[in-house]
Design an enzyme around this catalytic site. Structure first.
Site, PDB file in Angstrom:
ATOM      1  N   HIS A 152     -30.878 -24.701  18.680  1.00 40.80           N
ATOM      2  CA  HIS A 152     -30.526 -25.748  20.006  1.00 40.80           C
ATOM      3  C   HIS A 152     -31.536 -26.645  20.321  1.00 40.80           C
ATOM      4  CE1 HIS A 152     -26.249 -24.402  20.822  1.00 40.80           C
ATOM      5  NE2 HIS A 152     -26.640 -23.320  19.883  1.00 40.80           N
TER       6      HIS A 152
ATOM      7  N   GLY B 282     -36.864 -33.302  18.568  1.00 38.09           N
ATOM      8  CA  GLY B 282     -36.932 -32.106  17.716  1.00 38.09           C
ATOM      9  C   GLY B 282     -37.477 -30.894  18.328  1.00 38.09           C
TER      10      GLY B 282
ATOM     11  N   ASP C 135     -39.456 -29.593  20.311  1.00 35.40           N
ATOM     12  CA  ASP C 135     -40.423 -29.887  21.225  1.00 35.40           C
ATOM     13  C   ASP C 135     -40.231 -29.074  22.547  1.00 35.40           C
ATOM     14  OD1 ASP C 135     -38.007 -30.928  22.196  1.00 35.40           O
ATOM     15  OD2 ASP C 135     -38.911 -33.133  22.658  1.00 35.40           O
TER      16      ASP C 135
ATOM     17  N   SER D 192     -37.994 -29.407  24.747  1.00 36.18           N
ATOM     18  CA  SER D 192     -37.208 -30.074  25.754  1.00 36.18           C
ATOM     19  C   SER D 192     -36.257 -29.598  26.543  1.00 36.18           C
ATOM     20  CB  SER D 192     -36.707 -31.499  25.266  1.00 36.18           C
ATOM     21  OG  SER D 192     -35.517 -31.491  24.273  1.00 36.18           O
TER      22      SER D 192
ATOM     23  N   HIS E 294     -25.788 -16.330  11.858  1.00 39.03           N
ATOM     24  CA  HIS E 294     -24.529 -15.401  12.611  1.00 39.03           C
ATOM     25  C   HIS E 294     -24.598 -14.034  12.177  1.00 39.03           C
ATOM     26  CE1 HIS E 294     -22.708 -19.666  13.616  1.00 39.03           C
ATOM     27  NE2 HIS E 294     -23.692 -19.416  14.005  1.00 39.03           N
ATOM     28  N   SER E 295     -24.848 -13.507  11.066  1.00 35.08           N
ATOM     29  CA  SER E 295     -25.252 -12.205  10.837  1.00 35.08           C
ATOM     30  C   SER E 295     -25.697 -11.140  11.818  1.00 35.08           C
ATOM     31  CB  SER E 295     -25.973 -11.888   9.561  1.00 35.08           C
ATOM     32  OG  SER E 295     -26.076 -10.523   9.119  1.00 35.08           O
TER      33      SER E 295
ATOM     34  N   ASP F 144     -20.379 -15.710  23.430  1.00 35.47           N
ATOM     35  CA  ASP F 144     -20.527 -15.335  25.003  1.00 35.47           C
ATOM     36  C   ASP F 144     -19.313 -16.357  25.696  1.00 35.47           C
ATOM     37  OD1 ASP F 144     -22.444 -13.197  24.865  1.00 35.47           O
ATOM     38  OD2 ASP F 144     -23.993 -14.559  25.444  1.00 35.47           O
TER      39      ASP F 144
ATOM     40  N   THR G 196     -21.884  -6.023  11.793  1.00 35.85           N
ATOM     41  CA  THR G 196     -23.017  -5.540  11.655  1.00 35.85           C
ATOM     42  C   THR G 196     -24.211  -6.236  12.587  1.00 35.85           C
ATOM     43  OG1 THR G 196     -23.707  -5.991   9.584  1.00 35.85           O
ATOM     44  CG2 THR G 196     -22.906  -3.799   9.950  1.00 35.85           C
TER      45      THR G 196
END
EC number: 1.11.1.-
Length: 357
Positions: free
Chosen positions: A64, A77, A79, A81, A188-189, A194, A208
């Site tokens: 993200h 990128g 950095d 932020s 995503h493994s 949430d 798993t």
């Protein structure tokens, strides 16, 4: 959030202050020695030496933060932020839930902010988080990101309800091929949701979530027939295993003609996805950075535990007839079926929120 104001108040031009040298591996650059005690602190006290919720959050954070760059609207990128300008970036809908991650990670960043810039800390913690997960790659880490200058522009982080085309175009704009996108989704493994269905926080994406294996690529191709919680949530489609949540974006990319064969290949080829994921994560960690000014400190990152006794298999009660064949050129393999009753996957235990007072 608890540490939001403290993080935002950091001076943007934080100096790099190298710590005292520690005993190091023979291939460790002396300029990386100060990272050794920081790594020990994060592994033991942030991640509790396990591939759990805190590790999953640190891994999510690297994506993200790093994807916040575009050739048309700018951005820094990888950095950091999202730390310094969190009041802006946490308001982006795609970053929903990251306030809890920053609450977990923030105190450790503040503790080590005299030694690491925000961007370096996020990528370092993310690489270390994978070292907790059996089967994960040992990801390279480069040191030397300057402090962030501004918040990321909005609308650069893909959403789970985005179309396959929109996601592929977003990644292509920063140099990632469709195959690299699918390799990145192997994260995503070892992840969960949430806020997609807020009634069931910590719902894993596969059966798993504490092991980096290929189950995500098998299970997402099975015909969905249930929701683990409520229905009608944006970005969610029906899952095939009770207790797991299937993202709409994962489902579409698994079945899209541009990516379906990559998805299917990874279902039975752990070594391939492991290597390609490691390479793609490192590539992402360099977005927006001048690599000529950076130092290879990969030797600080421990080797993750090996994946043992894993055989790609269908979950109990399901078989090849439940697969939604999507690759046009190769038939999905007929895997063994795990014995036992249908799975009910428990939620991922949530990291301790601590004292919010």
């Amino acid at each position: 959030m608890v540490f939001q104001k403290a993080l935002s108040a950091l001076v943007l031009a934080l100096p790099i202050v190298l710590g005292l040298p520690s005993k190091r591996a023979t291939d460790l650059n002396p300029r990386c020695e100060f990272l050794v005690p920081i790594a020990k602190d994060l592994l033991e006290n942030l991640f509790d030496n396990e591939c759990g919720d805190a590790a999953h959050g640190a891994l999510r954070l690297i994506f993200h933060d790093a994807i916040g760059i575009s050739p048309t609207v700018g951005g820094g990128g990888a950095d950091g932020s999202i730390f310094v300008f969190n009041e802006t970036e946490l308001a982006f809908p795609a970053n929903d839930g990251l306030d809890d991650v920053l609450d977990d990670v923030g105190p450790f960043f503040l503790k080590h902010s005299n030694a690491l810039t925000p961007g370096d800390f996020i990528q370092f913690a993310g690489a270390l988080s994978l070292a907790q997960c059996a089967g994960a790659p040992r990801v390279q880490f480069a040191l030397g990101r300057p402090p962030p200058r501004a918040a990321s522009p909005p609308d650069l982080v893909p959403e789970p309800f985005d179309s396959a085309t929109k996601i592929l175009e977003r990644f292509a704009s920063v140099g990632f091929s469709p195959q690299e996108v699918i390799s990145l989704l192997s994260s995503h493994s070892i992840a969960g949701a949430d806020t997609v269905d807020p009634t069931i926080p910590g719902t894993p994406f596969d059966s798993t979530p504490s092991v980096y294996d290929t189950n995500i690529f098998i299970e997402v191709l099975l015909k969905g027939f249930l929701f683990p919680g409520t229905s009608g949530n944006q970005g969610e489609v029906m899952s095939a295993i009770n207790g797991t949540l299937r993202l709409q974006s994962d489902s579409e990319l698994a079945r899209d003609s541009r990516t379906a064969c990559f998805w299917q290949e990874f279902a039975t080829n752990h070594a391939a996805v492991q290597k390609q994921f490691g390479d793609a994560v490192f590539k992402m960690s360099l977005l927006g950075q001048n690599t000529r000014d950076m130092i290879d400190c990969s030797a600080v990152i421990p080797q993750p535990p090996a994946l043992t006794n894993f055989v790609p298999s269908f979950p109990p009660g399901q078989s090849l007839t439940d697969v939604q064949q999507s690759c046009a050129t190769t038939q999905f393999p007929n895997l063994p079926v795990l014995p036992g009753p249908p799975l009910v996957v428990p939620p991922i235990p949530q990291a301790d929120d601590g004292d919010d007072s």
